[in-house]
Design a protein around this motif. Sequence first.
Motif, PDB file in Angstrom:
ATOM      1  N   VAL A 135       0.948  -1.243   0.004  1.00 32.25           N
ATOM      2  CA  VAL A 135      -0.177   0.189  -0.081  1.00 32.25           C
ATOM      3  C   VAL A 135       0.802   1.320  -0.094  1.00 32.25           C
ATOM      4  CG1 VAL A 135      -1.753   1.405   1.337  1.00 32.25           C
ATOM      5  CG2 VAL A 135      -2.085  -1.213   1.056  1.00 32.25           C
ATOM      6  N   LYS A 136       1.727   1.216   0.843  1.00 30.45           N
ATOM      7  CA  LYS A 136       2.808   2.439   0.775  1.00 30.45           C
ATOM      8  C   LYS A 136       3.329   2.947  -0.515  1.00 30.45           C
ATOM      9  CE  LYS A 136       4.513   2.036   5.236  1.00 30.45           C
ATOM     10  NZ  LYS A 136       5.765   1.592   6.194  1.00 30.45           N
ATOM     11  N   GLY A 137       3.722   1.698  -1.083  1.00 32.77           N
ATOM     12  CA  GLY A 137       4.368   1.651  -2.547  1.00 32.77           C
ATOM     13  C   GLY A 137       3.425   2.114  -3.620  1.00 32.77           C
ATOM     14  N   LEU A 138       2.211   1.771  -3.474  1.00 30.07           N
ATOM     15  CA  LEU A 138       0.945   2.143  -4.347  1.00 30.07           C
ATOM     16  C   LEU A 138       0.419   3.577  -4.013  1.00 30.07           C
ATOM     17  CD1 LEU A 138      -0.982  -1.156  -4.388  1.00 30.07           C
ATOM     18  CD2 LEU A 138       0.567  -0.078  -6.202  1.00 30.07           C
ATOM     19  N   VAL A 139       0.714   4.039  -3.028  1.00 23.92           N
ATOM     20  CA  VAL A 139       0.043   5.471  -2.597  1.00 23.92           C
ATOM     21  C   VAL A 139       1.313   6.352  -3.014  1.00 23.92           C
ATOM     22  CG1 VAL A 139       0.070   7.060  -0.689  1.00 23.92           C
ATOM     23  CG2 VAL A 139      -1.034   4.795  -0.507  1.00 23.92           C
ATOM     24  N   LEU A 140       2.451   5.890  -3.153  1.00 20.90           N
ATOM     25  CA  LEU A 140       3.238   6.760  -3.622  1.00 20.90           C
ATOM     26  C   LEU A 140       3.267   6.988  -5.288  1.00 20.90           C
ATOM     27  CD1 LEU A 140       6.526   5.713  -1.651  1.00 20.90           C
ATOM     28  CD2 LEU A 140       5.204   8.077  -1.552  1.00 20.90           C
ATOM     29  N   ALA A 141       2.645   5.974  -5.679  1.00 22.98           N
ATOM     30  CA  ALA A 141       2.428   5.936  -7.034  1.00 22.98           C
ATOM     31  C   ALA A 141       1.012   6.208  -7.778  1.00 22.98           C
ATOM     32  CB  ALA A 141       2.822   4.698  -7.753  1.00 22.98           C
ATOM     33  N   SER A 142       0.256   6.580  -6.751  1.00 21.79           N
ATOM     34  CA  SER A 142      -1.213   6.899  -6.985  1.00 21.79           C
ATOM     35  C   SER A 142      -1.363   7.698  -7.984  1.00 21.79           C
ATOM     36  CB  SER A 142      -1.895   6.971  -5.875  1.00 21.79           C
ATOM     37  OG  SER A 142      -1.562   8.084  -5.099  1.00 21.79           O
ATOM     38  N   ALA A 143      -0.658   9.104  -7.995  1.00 18.85           N
ATOM     39  CA  ALA A 143      -1.045  10.302  -8.909  1.00 18.85           C
ATOM     40  C   ALA A 143      -0.871   9.890 -10.353  1.00 18.85           C
ATOM     41  CB  ALA A 143      -0.183  11.220  -8.580  1.00 18.85           C
ATOM     42  N   ARG A 144      -0.012   8.782 -10.773  1.00 20.85           N
ATOM     43  CA  ARG A 144       0.563   8.332 -12.003  1.00 20.85           C
ATOM     44  C   ARG A 144      -0.379   7.160 -12.412  1.00 20.85           C
ATOM     45  NH1 ARG A 144       4.876   7.432 -10.133  1.00 20.85           N
ATOM     46  NH2 ARG A 144       5.350   5.253 -10.712  1.00 20.85           N
ATOM     47  N   LEU A 145      -0.847   6.292 -11.566  1.00 24.49           N
ATOM     48  CA  LEU A 145      -1.559   4.924 -12.024  1.00 24.49           C
ATOM     49  C   LEU A 145      -2.697   5.272 -12.234  1.00 24.49           C
ATOM     50  CD1 LEU A 145      -0.538   2.433  -9.233  1.00 24.49           C
ATOM     51  CD2 LEU A 145       0.413   2.657 -11.496  1.00 24.49           C
ATOM     52  N   LYS A 146      -3.131   5.088 -13.591  1.00 21.44           N
ATOM     53  CA  LYS A 146      -4.438   4.992 -14.027  1.00 21.44           C
ATOM     54  C   LYS A 146      -5.383   3.982 -14.001  1.00 21.44           C
ATOM     55  CE  LYS A 146      -3.296   8.225 -17.769  1.00 21.44           C
ATOM     56  NZ  LYS A 146      -2.304   9.091 -16.878  1.00 21.44           N
ATOM     57  N   ARG A 147      -4.740   2.842 -13.608  1.00 24.90           N
ATOM     58  CA  ARG A 147      -5.437   1.248 -13.319  1.00 24.90           C
ATOM     59  C   ARG A 147      -4.738   0.678 -12.338  1.00 24.90           C
ATOM     60  NH1 ARG A 147      -8.734  -2.491 -17.020  1.00 24.90           N
ATOM     61  NH2 ARG A 147      -8.851  -4.348 -15.672  1.00 24.90           N
ATOM     62  N   LEU A 148      -5.455   0.045 -11.590  1.00 21.17           N
ATOM     63  CA  LEU A 148      -4.606  -0.728 -10.439  1.00 21.17           C
ATOM     64  C   LEU A 148      -5.493  -1.927 -10.075  1.00 21.17           C
ATOM     65  CD1 LEU A 148      -2.454  -1.593  -8.284  1.00 21.17           C
ATOM     66  CD2 LEU A 148      -3.660  -0.061  -6.755  1.00 21.17           C
ATOM     67  N   THR A 149      -4.998  -3.087 -10.345  1.00 18.29           N
ATOM     68  CA  THR A 149      -5.639  -4.479  -9.910  1.00 18.29           C
ATOM     69  C   THR A 149      -4.814  -5.064  -9.129  1.00 18.29           C
ATOM     70  OG1 THR A 149      -6.603  -4.579 -11.864  1.00 18.29           O
ATOM     71  CG2 THR A 149      -6.866  -6.518 -10.552  1.00 18.29           C
ATOM     72  N   LEU A 150      -5.306  -5.449  -7.636  1.00 18.71           N
ATOM     73  CA  LEU A 150      -4.497  -6.147  -6.689  1.00 18.71           C
ATOM     74  C   LEU A 150      -5.093  -7.053  -5.923  1.00 18.71           C
ATOM     75  CD1 LEU A 150      -1.804  -6.076  -4.827  1.00 18.71           C
ATOM     76  CD2 LEU A 150      -2.702  -4.317  -3.503  1.00 18.71           C
ATOM     77  N   GLY A 151      -4.571  -8.273  -6.111  1.00 19.28           N
ATOM     78  CA  GLY A 151      -5.354  -9.360  -5.417  1.00 19.28           C
ATOM     79  C   GLY A 151      -4.671 -10.005  -4.174  1.00 19.28           C
ATOM     80  N   LEU A 152      -5.199  -9.971  -3.205  1.00 21.76           N
ATOM     81  CA  LEU A 152      -4.565 -10.451  -1.944  1.00 21.76           C
ATOM     82  C   LEU A 152      -5.070 -11.275  -1.036  1.00 21.76           C
ATOM     83  CD1 LEU A 152      -2.992  -6.905  -0.206  1.00 21.76           C
ATOM     84  CD2 LEU A 152      -1.832  -8.637  -1.382  1.00 21.76           C
ATOM     85  N   GLY A 153      -6.268 -12.005  -1.532  1.00 24.53           N
ATOM     86  CA  GLY A 153      -6.849 -12.958  -0.729  1.00 24.53           C
ATOM     87  C   GLY A 153      -5.986 -13.976  -0.128  1.00 24.53           C
ATOM     88  N   ARG A 154      -6.269 -14.726   0.833  1.00 22.23           N
ATOM     89  CA  ARG A 154      -5.588 -15.823   1.466  1.00 22.23           C
ATOM     90  C   ARG A 154      -4.108 -15.787   1.646  1.00 22.23           C
ATOM     91  NH1 ARG A 154      -7.295 -20.403  -2.358  1.00 22.23           N
ATOM     92  NH2 ARG A 154      -7.924 -18.790  -3.521  1.00 22.23           N
ATOM     93  N   ASN A 155      -3.827 -14.377   2.344  1.00 21.43           N
ATOM     94  CA  ASN A 155      -2.412 -13.962   2.890  1.00 21.43           C
ATOM     95  C   ASN A 155      -2.448 -13.885   4.064  1.00 21.43           C
ATOM     96  OD1 ASN A 155      -0.335 -13.469   0.666  1.00 21.43           O
ATOM     97  ND2 ASN A 155      -2.389 -12.909  -0.214  1.00 21.43           N
ATOM     98  N   GLY A 156      -3.304 -14.325   5.040  1.00 24.15           N
ATOM     99  CA  GLY A 156      -3.111 -14.201   6.388  1.00 24.15           C
ATOM    100  C   GLY A 156      -3.200 -12.689   6.884  1.00 24.15           C
ATOM    101  N   LEU A 157      -4.259 -12.088   6.170  1.00 24.42           N
ATOM    102  CA  LEU A 157      -4.423 -10.549   6.649  1.00 24.42           C
ATOM    103  C   LEU A 157      -5.526 -10.563   7.948  1.00 24.42           C
ATOM    104  CD1 LEU A 157      -4.560  -8.812   3.109  1.00 24.42           C
ATOM    105  CD2 LEU A 157      -2.612  -9.260   4.599  1.00 24.42           C
ATOM    106  N   THR A 158      -5.119  -9.585   8.495  1.00 23.28           N
ATOM    107  CA  THR A 158      -6.028  -9.359   9.681  1.00 23.28           C
ATOM    108  C   THR A 158      -6.939  -8.383   9.396  1.00 23.28           C
ATOM    109  OG1 THR A 158      -4.690  -8.354  11.134  1.00 23.28           O
ATOM    110  CG2 THR A 158      -4.587 -10.597  11.517  1.00 23.28           C
ATOM    111  N   ASP A 159      -8.029  -8.010  10.313  1.00 25.16           N
ATOM    112  CA  ASP A 159      -8.917  -6.801  10.207  1.00 25.16           C
ATOM    113  C   ASP A 159      -8.244  -5.626  10.721  1.00 25.16           C
ATOM    114  OD1 ASP A 159     -11.030  -8.244   9.257  1.00 25.16           O
ATOM    115  OD2 ASP A 159     -11.963  -8.636  10.852  1.00 25.16           O
TER     116      ASP A 159
END
Length: 108
Positions: A84-108
């Motif tokens: 997310v940190k890397g994507l936020v830094l690039a967000s002004a330039r990115l016109k399209r982003l797809t990120l799939g993170l399911g089943r990675n041990g993420l918590t709420d």
Amino acid sequence: SHLTAFSLNLSLLAGQRQSCISEVVTLVSTMSELRVLQLNLVANAVTPDAARSLASLCQLPRLCCVQLELFSNEIGDEGALELVKGLVLASARLKRLTLGLGRNGLTD
């Protein structure tokens, strides 16, 4: 001519995963003209450190479309935060982003 799009579907054996992901990051980071990046790294034991390296790819100067399929890895909360940190830094330039993170041990 310069490469402007790169797509990779990677499925590795357990012993090869970390070193190969590192090599992919090294290779892609040399593509300064890259505009479209698509990486499918599903079930490749991507760790928080590898996620940090992948996030650095979003800093390529001409990159405007990113698709990272990272389902079923070992990214966890720490790795997701780095992405997310890397994507936020690039967000002004990115016109399209797809990120799939399911089943990675993420918590709420």
